[in-house]
Scaffold this active site. Structure first.
Site, PDB file in Angstrom:
ATOM      1  N   LEU A  89      -4.102 -14.697  -7.169  1.00  0.00           N
ATOM      2  CA  LEU A  89      -4.015 -13.472  -6.351  1.00  0.00           C
ATOM      3  C   LEU A  89      -3.102 -12.423  -6.981  1.00  0.00           C
ATOM      4  CD1 LEU A  89      -3.300 -16.050  -3.880  1.00  0.00           C
ATOM      5  CD2 LEU A  89      -4.519 -14.204  -2.769  1.00  0.00           C
TER       6      LEU A  89
ATOM      7  N   TYR B 107      -6.035  10.881  -9.323  1.00  0.00           N
ATOM      8  CA  TYR B 107      -6.581  10.157  -8.174  1.00  0.00           C
ATOM      9  C   TYR B 107      -8.002  10.619  -7.876  1.00  0.00           C
ATOM     10  CZ  TYR B 107      -7.011   8.277  -3.438  1.00  0.00           C
ATOM     11  OH  TYR B 107      -7.427   7.585  -2.332  1.00  0.00           O
TER      12      TYR B 107
ATOM     13  N   TYR C 243      -7.743   0.227 -12.078  1.00  0.00           N
ATOM     14  CA  TYR C 243      -7.664  -1.019 -11.285  1.00  0.00           C
ATOM     15  C   TYR C 243      -9.055  -1.631 -11.168  1.00  0.00           C
ATOM     16  CZ  TYR C 243      -7.206  -3.788  -6.896  1.00  0.00           C
ATOM     17  OH  TYR C 243      -7.246  -4.759  -5.918  1.00  0.00           O
TER      18      TYR C 243
ATOM     19  N   LYS D 208     -10.352  -5.156 -12.907  1.00  0.00           N
ATOM     20  CA  LYS D 208     -10.925  -6.243 -12.085  1.00  0.00           C
ATOM     21  C   LYS D 208     -12.366  -6.531 -12.538  1.00  0.00           C
ATOM     22  CE  LYS D 208      -7.761  -6.954  -8.676  1.00  0.00           C
ATOM     23  NZ  LYS D 208      -7.182  -8.268  -8.344  1.00  0.00           N
TER      24      LYS D 208
ATOM     25  N   ILE E 188      -2.028 -11.679   1.329  1.00  0.00           N
ATOM     26  CA  ILE E 188      -3.119 -12.657   1.485  1.00  0.00           C
ATOM     27  C   ILE E 188      -2.619 -14.059   1.126  1.00  0.00           C
ATOM     28  CG2 ILE E 188      -5.431 -13.340   0.715  1.00  0.00           C
ATOM     29  CD1 ILE E 188      -6.061 -10.410   0.174  1.00  0.00           C
TER      30      ILE E 188
ATOM     31  N   TYR F 153      -0.889  11.883  -4.172  1.00  0.00           N
ATOM     32  CA  TYR F 153      -0.872  10.866  -5.236  1.00  0.00           C
ATOM     33  C   TYR F 153      -0.494  11.435  -6.599  1.00  0.00           C
ATOM     34  CZ  TYR F 153      -3.485   7.630  -2.180  1.00  0.00           C
ATOM     35  OH  TYR F 153      -3.873   6.799  -1.166  1.00  0.00           O
TER      36      TYR F 153
ATOM     37  N   LYS G 154      -0.440  11.242   7.459  1.00  0.00           N
ATOM     38  CA  LYS G 154      -1.051  12.178   6.506  1.00  0.00           C
ATOM     39  C   LYS G 154      -2.461  11.751   6.158  1.00  0.00           C
ATOM     40  CE  LYS G 154       3.373  13.424   4.489  1.00  0.00           C
ATOM     41  NZ  LYS G 154       4.261  13.261   3.349  1.00  0.00           N
TER      42      LYS G 154
HETATM   43  P1  NAD Z   1       0.124  -8.410  -2.522  1.00  0.00           P
HETATM   44  O1  NAD Z   1       0.755  -7.330  -3.329  1.00  0.00           O
HETATM   45  O2  NAD Z   1       0.690  -8.665  -1.191  1.00  0.00           O
HETATM   46  O3  NAD Z   1       0.089  -9.759  -3.370  1.00  0.00           O
HETATM   47  C1  NAD Z   1       0.167  -9.810  -4.767  1.00  0.00           C
HETATM   48  C2  NAD Z   1       1.308 -10.745  -5.129  1.00  0.00           C
HETATM   49  O4  NAD Z   1       1.393 -10.820  -6.558  1.00  0.00           O
HETATM   50  C3  NAD Z   1       2.671 -10.252  -4.620  1.00  0.00           C
HETATM   51  O5  NAD Z   1       3.278 -11.210  -3.780  1.00  0.00           O
HETATM   52  C4  NAD Z   1       3.466 -10.032  -5.889  1.00  0.00           C
HETATM   53  O6  NAD Z   1       4.858 -10.336  -5.750  1.00  0.00           O
HETATM   54  C5  NAD Z   1       2.768 -10.953  -6.864  1.00  0.00           C
HETATM   55  N1  NAD Z   1       3.063 -10.536  -8.239  1.00  0.00           N
HETATM   56  C6  NAD Z   1       2.944  -9.276  -8.744  1.00  0.00           C
HETATM   57  N2  NAD Z   1       3.364  -9.270 -10.011  1.00  0.00           N
HETATM   58  C7  NAD Z   1       3.731 -10.534 -10.319  1.00  0.00           C
HETATM   59  C8  NAD Z   1       4.237 -11.136 -11.485  1.00  0.00           C
HETATM   60  N3  NAD Z   1       4.485 -10.424 -12.607  1.00  0.00           N
HETATM   61  N4  NAD Z   1       4.502 -12.468 -11.459  1.00  0.00           N
HETATM   62  C9  NAD Z   1       4.310 -13.195 -10.326  1.00  0.00           C
HETATM   63  N5  NAD Z   1       3.826 -12.662  -9.190  1.00  0.00           N
HETATM   64  C10 NAD Z   1       3.544 -11.346  -9.184  1.00  0.00           C
HETATM   65  O7  NAD Z   1      -1.429  -8.051  -2.397  1.00  0.00           O
HETATM   66  P2  NAD Z   1      -2.586  -8.707  -1.492  1.00  0.00           P
HETATM   67  O8  NAD Z   1      -3.090  -7.657  -0.596  1.00  0.00           O
HETATM   68  O9  NAD Z   1      -2.132  -9.996  -0.959  1.00  0.00           O
HETATM   69  O10 NAD Z   1      -3.704  -8.945  -2.605  1.00  0.00           O
HETATM   70  C11 NAD Z   1      -3.902 -10.213  -3.223  1.00  0.00           C
HETATM   71  C12 NAD Z   1      -5.081 -10.118  -4.187  1.00  0.00           C
HETATM   72  O11 NAD Z   1      -6.250  -9.700  -3.484  1.00  0.00           O
HETATM   73  C13 NAD Z   1      -4.896  -9.116  -5.319  1.00  0.00           C
HETATM   74  O12 NAD Z   1      -5.490  -9.630  -6.492  1.00  0.00           O
HETATM   75  C14 NAD Z   1      -5.657  -7.887  -4.852  1.00  0.00           C
HETATM   76  O13 NAD Z   1      -6.113  -7.118  -5.931  1.00  0.00           O
HETATM   77  C15 NAD Z   1      -6.809  -8.531  -4.094  1.00  0.00           C
HETATM   78  N6  NAD Z   1      -7.340  -7.637  -3.046  1.00  0.00           N
HETATM   79  C16 NAD Z   1      -6.708  -7.480  -1.861  1.00  0.00           C
HETATM   80  C17 NAD Z   1      -7.267  -6.671  -0.888  1.00  0.00           C
HETATM   81  C18 NAD Z   1      -6.686  -6.499   0.483  1.00  0.00           C
HETATM   82  O14 NAD Z   1      -7.399  -6.036   1.366  1.00  0.00           O
HETATM   83  N7  NAD Z   1      -5.431  -6.860   0.728  1.00  0.00           N
HETATM   84  C19 NAD Z   1      -8.457  -6.006  -1.147  1.00  0.00           C
HETATM   85  C20 NAD Z   1      -9.074  -6.156  -2.371  1.00  0.00           C
HETATM   86  C21 NAD Z   1      -8.497  -6.986  -3.320  1.00  0.00           C
HETATM   87  C1  UGA Z   2      -7.363  -0.471  -1.638  1.00  0.00           C
HETATM   88  C2  UGA Z   2      -6.569  -0.961  -2.838  1.00  0.00           C
HETATM   89  O1  UGA Z   2      -7.150  -0.539  -4.042  1.00  0.00           O
HETATM   90  C3  UGA Z   2      -6.474  -2.428  -2.895  1.00  0.00           C
HETATM   91  O2  UGA Z   2      -5.479  -2.915  -2.041  1.00  0.00           O
HETATM   92  C4  UGA Z   2      -7.705  -3.174  -2.590  1.00  0.00           C
HETATM   93  O3  UGA Z   2      -8.298  -3.598  -3.787  1.00  0.00           O
HETATM   94  C5  UGA Z   2      -8.739  -2.471  -1.749  1.00  0.00           C
HETATM   95  O4  UGA Z   2      -8.580  -1.129  -1.522  1.00  0.00           O
HETATM   96  C6  UGA Z   2      -8.878  -3.098  -0.381  1.00  0.00           C
HETATM   97  O5  UGA Z   2      -7.886  -3.132   0.376  1.00  0.00           O
HETATM   98  O6  UGA Z   2      -9.977  -3.526  -0.077  1.00  0.00           O
HETATM   99  P1  UGA Z   2      -7.864   1.907  -0.710  1.00  0.00           P
HETATM  100  O7  UGA Z   2      -8.654   1.427   0.443  1.00  0.00           O
HETATM  101  O8  UGA Z   2      -8.302   3.188  -1.316  1.00  0.00           O
HETATM  102  O9  UGA Z   2      -7.790   0.850  -1.874  1.00  0.00           O
HETATM  103  O10 UGA Z   2      -6.320   1.984  -0.354  1.00  0.00           O
HETATM  104  P2  UGA Z   2      -5.446   2.724   0.743  1.00  0.00           P
HETATM  105  O11 UGA Z   2      -4.177   3.126   0.079  1.00  0.00           O
HETATM  106  O12 UGA Z   2      -5.322   1.868   1.930  1.00  0.00           O
HETATM  107  O13 UGA Z   2      -6.269   4.061   1.083  1.00  0.00           O
HETATM  108  C7  UGA Z   2      -7.357   4.104   1.977  1.00  0.00           C
HETATM  109  C8  UGA Z   2      -7.729   5.547   2.238  1.00  0.00           C
HETATM  110  O14 UGA Z   2      -6.683   6.182   2.989  1.00  0.00           O
HETATM  111  C9  UGA Z   2      -7.929   6.427   1.005  1.00  0.00           C
HETATM  112  O15 UGA Z   2      -8.959   7.336   1.297  1.00  0.00           O
HETATM  113  C10 UGA Z   2      -6.614   7.191   0.881  1.00  0.00           C
HETATM  114  O16 UGA Z   2      -6.757   8.422   0.225  1.00  0.00           O
HETATM  115  C11 UGA Z   2      -6.267   7.386   2.337  1.00  0.00           C
HETATM  116  N1  UGA Z   2      -4.830   7.553   2.683  1.00  0.00           N
HETATM  117  C12 UGA Z   2      -3.884   6.727   2.172  1.00  0.00           C
HETATM  118  C13 UGA Z   2      -4.481   8.534   3.614  1.00  0.00           C
HETATM  119  O17 UGA Z   2      -5.328   9.312   4.081  1.00  0.00           O
HETATM  120  N2  UGA Z   2      -3.185   8.641   4.010  1.00  0.00           N
HETATM  121  C14 UGA Z   2      -2.212   7.821   3.531  1.00  0.00           C
HETATM  122  O18 UGA Z   2      -1.039   7.956   3.964  1.00  0.00           O
HETATM  123  C15 UGA Z   2      -2.571   6.825   2.578  1.00  0.00           C
END
Ligand code: NAD
Ligand code: UGA
Length: 388
Positions: free
Chosen positions: A74, A312, A163, A167, A12, A308, A226
């Protein structure tokens, strides 16, 4: 504006950096452990990047916060397999370190945009009282409202919920700082964003990605897709461009309308079961990307314990109520589920094939093409074509 992006190098963060730099004269300072996803903005005049570990760079990060108009945090561990494997580290990074960032914002009087998650909502009422409900599949039971919905998390030994708990606690502390110290904060709860650069770049490996990336790897290698516990859980997948368009408006808000507000950011129309996700991704791959002779993966079922390990538990269903983002930010997601999947998959297919054609040892710069709806409408298969 001077914008400080902590976690700028992630999925993001890298898209948000690009979007903010496109909006005009904003100065963006990024901080992350990694910068491989930032190649497309490296060298842009208004962008500076500092590589570092938040756990070891307190003075540097405090200085960045002091110089910023708004701080966007983030940084987090974001993959469920990590919540199960190393729950303490997830708590320490996602709560303890993020709390320090919030406290520095309080001390410096800076506005904070904090990334939380839809995971805070946990499970639905249907997951815990299915047999007592007239219609357990009623979508209203899974429609989550930022300011009214209760949080339902599982028991302690299901440590996946660390997690969500971390949060949630951070959100509660920000709320308290808003009440007692006038902290100007906005909380973002993303709902399953997907798109280019999620989890791993095609040149890199990631043992712990989210489901889209697991399925993408399976499609590109022919290994099985899977389904954990049969893939009956449901998610609303949101295209990264839609998510960024909404979050960008929060970051650049000058009016104060976003202060002390929580925003669901997701596409309520894009709900699919994980089983449906696998079938759709396989059908899109077959129709648009498969080269003759390439195998199509099998879709197989595995137990959660096998996939997992112990600890889980799944979030069964979650649909964002986005009335607040619609009203305050005039935002509406545009990309439907097939466009979202197609745009995300195309990036991985193209980048993987470019990487395999090049003799360079370093990965080639990703071609950041923002998918646009007009172009996709030409190619877009109907649902019947995808899933007959
Ligand atoms: P991401 O893993 O791509 O980004 C997280 C970043 O944090 C990474 O680039 C990582 O290198 C950095 N980071 C981790 N540990 C660090 C440290 N010790 N010092 C400095 N940097 C560090 O994940 P994302 O999907 O981009 O998510 C960004 C934020 O949005 C997170 O807070 C996540 O919980 C939240 N979020 C994302 C989603 C989604 O759909 N992607 C959904 C819900 C919440
Ligand atoms: C994710 C993560 O917690 C975070 O990145 C974030 O906060 C949030 O949800 C989000 O993206 O909004 P989740 O959606 O459970 O959680 O993460 P995934 O690993 O993408 O799993 C989604 C679903 O697919 C779960 O039901 C998991 O059991 C299933 N899964 C996962 C499979 O069936 N096969 C796989 O190979 C991996």
């Amino acid at each position: 504006m001077n914008i400080c992006l902590l976690g700028a190098g992630g999925f993001i963060g890298s898209h948000l950096a690009e979007w903010l730099l496109r909006q005009g004269d904003h100065h963006v300072v990024g901080f992350d452990l990694l910068d491989d996803k930032l190649k497309h903005v490296r060298g842009v005049a208004n962008f500076e990047f500092f590589r570092g570990d938040i756990r070891k760079s307190a003075a540097e990060v405090q200085q960045m916060i002091r110089e910023a108009d708004v701080v966007v945090d983030l940084i987090a561990y974001v993959n469920p397999s990590l919540y199960v494997k190393m729950p303490l580290q997830v708590f320490q990074l996602n709560f303890t370190q993020n709390l320090k960032i919030a406290e520095w914002c309080v001390a410096e009087g800076r506005r904070l945009v904090q990334f939380s998650s839809c995971e805070v909502y946990g499970k639905t009422l249907a997951a815990i009282a299915r047999n007592h409900l007239a219609d357990p599949d009623d979508p209203q039971l899974a429609l989550f409202d930022e300011d009214r919905t209760d949080f339902i998390l599982g028991p302690l030994d299901k440590h996946r919920w660390i997690y969500a708990s971390a949060k949630q606690l951070l959100e509660r502390v920000l709320h308290a700082y808003g009440l007692e110290n006038q902290l100007r904060y906005s909380i973002i709860r993303p709902f399953n964003f997907i798109g280019p650069r999620i989890d791993y770049l095609p040149s890199a490996e990631d043992e712990n990605p989210r489901v889209f990336s697991h399925f993408m790897t399976a499609l590109l290698t022919g290994a099985p897709m899977k389904l954990v516990n049969g893939g009956s859980s449901r998610r609303c997948y949101t295209y990264i461009d839609d998510g960024i368009e909404c979050i960008g408006r929060v970051v650049l808000d000058h009016s104060g309308v976003c202060d002390r507000q929580v925003f669901n950011v997701g596409n309520p129309s894009n709900e699919v079961s994980i089983r449906d996700l696998a079938v759709r991704m396989r059908a899109i791959y077959d129709q648009y990307f498969r080269r003759s002779g390439d195998p199509l993966p099998d879709i197989v079922c595995v137990s959660a314990a096998e996939f997992y390990g112990h600890g889980y538990e799944d979030s069964d269903r979650r649909i964002p109520d986005i009335a607040k983002a619609r009203t305050l930010l005039h935002w509406e997601p545009r990309f439907d589920i097939d466009e979202t999947l197609y745009g995300s998959m195309r990036y991985y297919v193209e980048e993987t094939r470019k990487a395999s054609c090049t003799s360079e040892s370093t990965p080639r710069q990703p071609s950041v093409e923002l998918t646009d709806r007009r172009q996709l409408e030409v190619d877009q298969p109907t649902l019947d074509q995808l899933c007959p």
